[in-house]
Design a protein around this motif. Structure first.
Motif, PDB file in Angstrom:
ATOM      1  N   ILE A  61      43.676  54.703  20.930  1.00 47.81           N
ATOM      2  CA  ILE A  61      42.824  54.180  19.857  1.00 47.81           C
ATOM      3  C   ILE A  61      41.476  53.740  20.408  1.00 47.81           C
ATOM      4  N   CYS A  62      41.491  53.013  21.528  1.00 48.56           N
ATOM      5  CA  CYS A  62      40.241  52.540  22.133  1.00 48.56           C
ATOM      6  C   CYS A  62      39.346  53.707  22.537  1.00 48.56           C
ATOM      7  N   ARG A  99      52.059  47.304  14.598  1.00 50.92           N
ATOM      8  CA  ARG A  99      51.021  47.076  13.591  1.00 50.92           C
ATOM      9  C   ARG A  99      50.066  45.973  14.017  1.00 50.92           C
ATOM     10  N   THR A 100      50.613  44.867  14.543  1.00 52.33           N
ATOM     11  CA  THR A 100      49.763  43.757  14.985  1.00 52.33           C
ATOM     12  C   THR A 100      48.890  44.177  16.157  1.00 52.33           C
ATOM     13  N   ALA A 101      49.474  44.920  17.091  1.00 49.85           N
ATOM     14  CA  ALA A 101      48.712  45.372  18.261  1.00 49.85           C
ATOM     15  C   ALA A 101      47.563  46.278  17.841  1.00 49.85           C
ATOM     16  N   ILE A 102      47.833  47.195  16.913  1.00 52.49           N
ATOM     17  CA  ILE A 102      46.794  48.117  16.450  1.00 52.49           C
ATOM     18  C   ILE A 102      45.702  47.359  15.703  1.00 52.49           C
ATOM     19  N   THR A 103      46.103  46.445  14.824  1.00 58.02           N
ATOM     20  CA  THR A 103      45.125  45.656  14.074  1.00 58.02           C
ATOM     21  C   THR A 103      44.236  44.848  15.007  1.00 58.02           C
ATOM     22  N   THR A 104      44.857  44.267  16.039  1.00 54.66           N
ATOM     23  CA  THR A 104      44.106  43.444  16.993  1.00 54.66           C
ATOM     24  C   THR A 104      43.102  44.268  17.779  1.00 54.66           C
ATOM     25  N   VAL A 105      43.542  45.411  18.281  1.00 59.24           N
ATOM     26  CA  VAL A 105      42.635  46.219  19.101  1.00 59.24           C
ATOM     27  C   VAL A 105      41.519  46.825  18.249  1.00 59.24           C
ATOM     28  N   LEU A 106      41.796  47.122  16.984  1.00 64.31           N
ATOM     29  CA  LEU A 106      40.735  47.616  16.101  1.00 64.31           C
ATOM     30  C   LEU A 106      39.706  46.525  15.833  1.00 64.31           C
ATOM     31  N   ALA A 107      40.194  45.285  15.693  1.00 67.48           N
ATOM     32  CA  ALA A 107      39.259  44.174  15.485  1.00 67.48           C
ATOM     33  C   ALA A 107      38.393  43.978  16.725  1.00 67.48           C
ATOM     34  N   PHE A 108      39.011  44.019  17.911  1.00 66.11           N
ATOM     35  CA  PHE A 108      38.245  43.882  19.149  1.00 66.11           C
ATOM     36  C   PHE A 108      37.195  44.991  19.266  1.00 66.11           C
ATOM     37  N   THR A 109      37.529  46.161  18.773  1.00 60.62           N
ATOM     38  CA  THR A 109      36.628  47.303  18.901  1.00 60.62           C
ATOM     39  C   THR A 109      35.475  47.240  17.907  1.00 60.62           C
ATOM     40  N   PHE A 110      35.791  47.080  16.628  1.00 60.25           N
ATOM     41  CA  PHE A 110      34.769  47.247  15.596  1.00 60.25           C
ATOM     42  C   PHE A 110      34.094  45.957  15.165  1.00 60.25           C
ATOM     43  N   LEU A 111      34.612  44.791  15.602  1.00 59.63           N
ATOM     44  CA  LEU A 111      33.927  43.532  15.311  1.00 59.63           C
ATOM     45  C   LEU A 111      33.040  43.094  16.468  1.00 59.63           C
ATOM     46  N   ASN A 112      32.852  43.974  17.424  1.00 61.54           N
ATOM     47  CA  ASN A 112      31.976  43.701  18.561  1.00 61.54           C
ATOM     48  C   ASN A 112      30.659  44.452  18.365  1.00 61.54           C
ATOM     49  N   PRO A 113      29.592  43.748  18.009  1.00 63.90           N
ATOM     50  CA  PRO A 113      28.323  44.449  17.759  1.00 63.90           C
ATOM     51  C   PRO A 113      27.792  45.185  18.973  1.00 63.90           C
ATOM     52  N   HIS A 114      28.168  44.733  20.173  1.00 64.62           N
ATOM     53  CA  HIS A 114      27.653  45.382  21.383  1.00 64.62           C
ATOM     54  C   HIS A 114      28.208  46.788  21.556  1.00 64.62           C
ATOM     55  N   VAL A 115      29.379  47.053  20.953  1.00 64.40           N
ATOM     56  CA  VAL A 115      29.919  48.406  21.071  1.00 64.40           C
ATOM     57  C   VAL A 115      29.018  49.394  20.332  1.00 64.40           C
ATOM     58  N   TYR A 116      28.404  48.947  19.238  1.00 63.19           N
ATOM     59  CA  TYR A 116      27.488  49.823  18.504  1.00 63.19           C
ATOM     60  C   TYR A 116      26.181  50.005  19.269  1.00 63.19           C
ATOM     61  N   LEU A 117      25.735  48.916  19.892  1.00 61.21           N
ATOM     62  CA  LEU A 117      24.496  49.007  20.661  1.00 61.21           C
ATOM     63  C   LEU A 117      24.674  49.893  21.886  1.00 61.21           C
ATOM     64  N   ASP A 118      25.858  49.793  22.528  1.00 66.88           N
ATOM     65  CA  ASP A 118      26.105  50.576  23.738  1.00 66.88           C
ATOM     66  C   ASP A 118      26.346  52.051  23.433  1.00 66.88           C
ATOM     67  N   THR A 119      27.249  52.311  22.481  1.00 66.79           N
ATOM     68  CA  THR A 119      27.644  53.697  22.223  1.00 66.79           C
ATOM     69  C   THR A 119      26.697  54.415  21.266  1.00 66.79           C
ATOM     70  N   VAL A 120      26.477  53.809  20.108  1.00 64.36           N
ATOM     71  CA  VAL A 120      25.687  54.493  19.081  1.00 64.36           C
ATOM     72  C   VAL A 120      24.198  54.487  19.425  1.00 64.36           C
ATOM     73  N   VAL A 121      23.678  53.298  19.756  1.00 65.67           N
ATOM     74  CA  VAL A 121      22.237  53.175  19.968  1.00 65.67           C
ATOM     75  C   VAL A 121      21.819  53.653  21.359  1.00 65.67           C
ATOM     76  N   LEU A 122      22.382  53.047  22.405  1.00 67.24           N
ATOM     77  CA  LEU A 122      21.936  53.365  23.761  1.00 67.24           C
ATOM     78  C   LEU A 122      22.302  54.786  24.168  1.00 67.24           C
ATOM     79  N   LEU A 123      23.603  55.103  24.127  1.00 69.52           N
ATOM     80  CA  LEU A 123      24.006  56.457  24.509  1.00 69.52           C
ATOM     81  C   LEU A 123      23.406  57.497  23.570  1.00 69.52           C
ATOM     82  N   GLY A 124      23.326  57.149  22.265  1.00 66.92           N
ATOM     83  CA  GLY A 124      22.738  58.078  21.312  1.00 66.92           C
ATOM     84  C   GLY A 124      21.266  58.323  21.576  1.00 66.92           C
TER      85      GLY A 124
END
Length: 202
Positions: free
Chosen positions: A42-43, A108-133
């Motif tokens: 998932i990550c 289910r809890t593990a998946i929900t938690t890791v999705l929250a860690f992934t998509f509620l982190n604004p830096h992931v968008y800055l690193d992957t979408v903005v910087l790498l893009g």
């Protein structure tokens, strides 16, 4: 093409390896040997999707929507603070932290938690979408695709290495005090990241 793929792999790996909430969670689940494959997949898949979006040009849109990043930042800070509090609570009772003890996370809890860690982190968008893009704009055609593919491969390599490599540390984590130390570190990381997000927001 190969040079572009290597460049994407190196930059993607550099951004992903930085210690963060997502990595700490995957490490802990890897040590407990709970849902390792699913969480690593998932990550890595989430990173690959965001990288692909950035390479396709979504980074420009994200830059033009600061309100969206503010919303994600506030939600991410609240989530990180709550999870950090849970980590400190676990650290306060090290006797219940043995890998073989009851109370494992459901899938289910593990998946929900890791999705929250992934998509509620604004830096992931800055690193992957903005910087790498943005950096992918240096390449055209097949080279641009290779650059994005290299970054995606780095993500898959890192998360599966982290999740399954954690087993090498299992002998050390047979002691409750080791889990106590890990959860204390995780709690500090979560609260530090939450504080950083709130600082960015204000």
């Amino acid at each position: 093409m190969m040079a572009a793929a290597i460049a994407g792999f190196l930059l993607g790996g550099t951004l992903i390896i930085a210690i963060g909430a997502q990595n700490a969670f995957v490490l802990r689940q890897g040590l407990k040997r709970e849902h390792v494959f699913v969480l690593c997949f998932i990550c890595a898949l989430a990173d690959a999707m965001l990288i692909a979006a950035g390479v396709a040009g979504l980074g420009t849109l994200v830059k033009q929507a600061p309100f969206l990043l503010k919303f994600i930042t506030a939600g991410g800070a609240a989530f990180l603070f709550a999870y950090g509090l849970l980590a400190f609570r676990r650290a306060a009772f090290p006797g219940v932290l043995r890998a073989g003890d009851g109370g494992p996370l459901s899938l289910r809890t593990a998946i929900t938690t890791v999705l929250a860690f992934t998509f509620l982190n604004p830096h992931v968008y800055l690193d992957t979408v903005v910087l790498l893009g943005s950096l992918s704009a240096r390449y055209d055609g097949v080279d641009r695709v290779a650059y994005g593919a290299g970054a995606c491969i780095a993500s898959f390599t890192w998360f599966f290495s982290l999740g399954y490599g954690a087993r090498l540390l299992s002998p050390w984590f047979a002691r409750p005090t080791s889990w106590q130390a890990l959860d204390t570190i995780i709690g500090v990381i979560m609260w530090a990241l939450a504080g950083r997000l709130l600082w960015d927001l204000l």
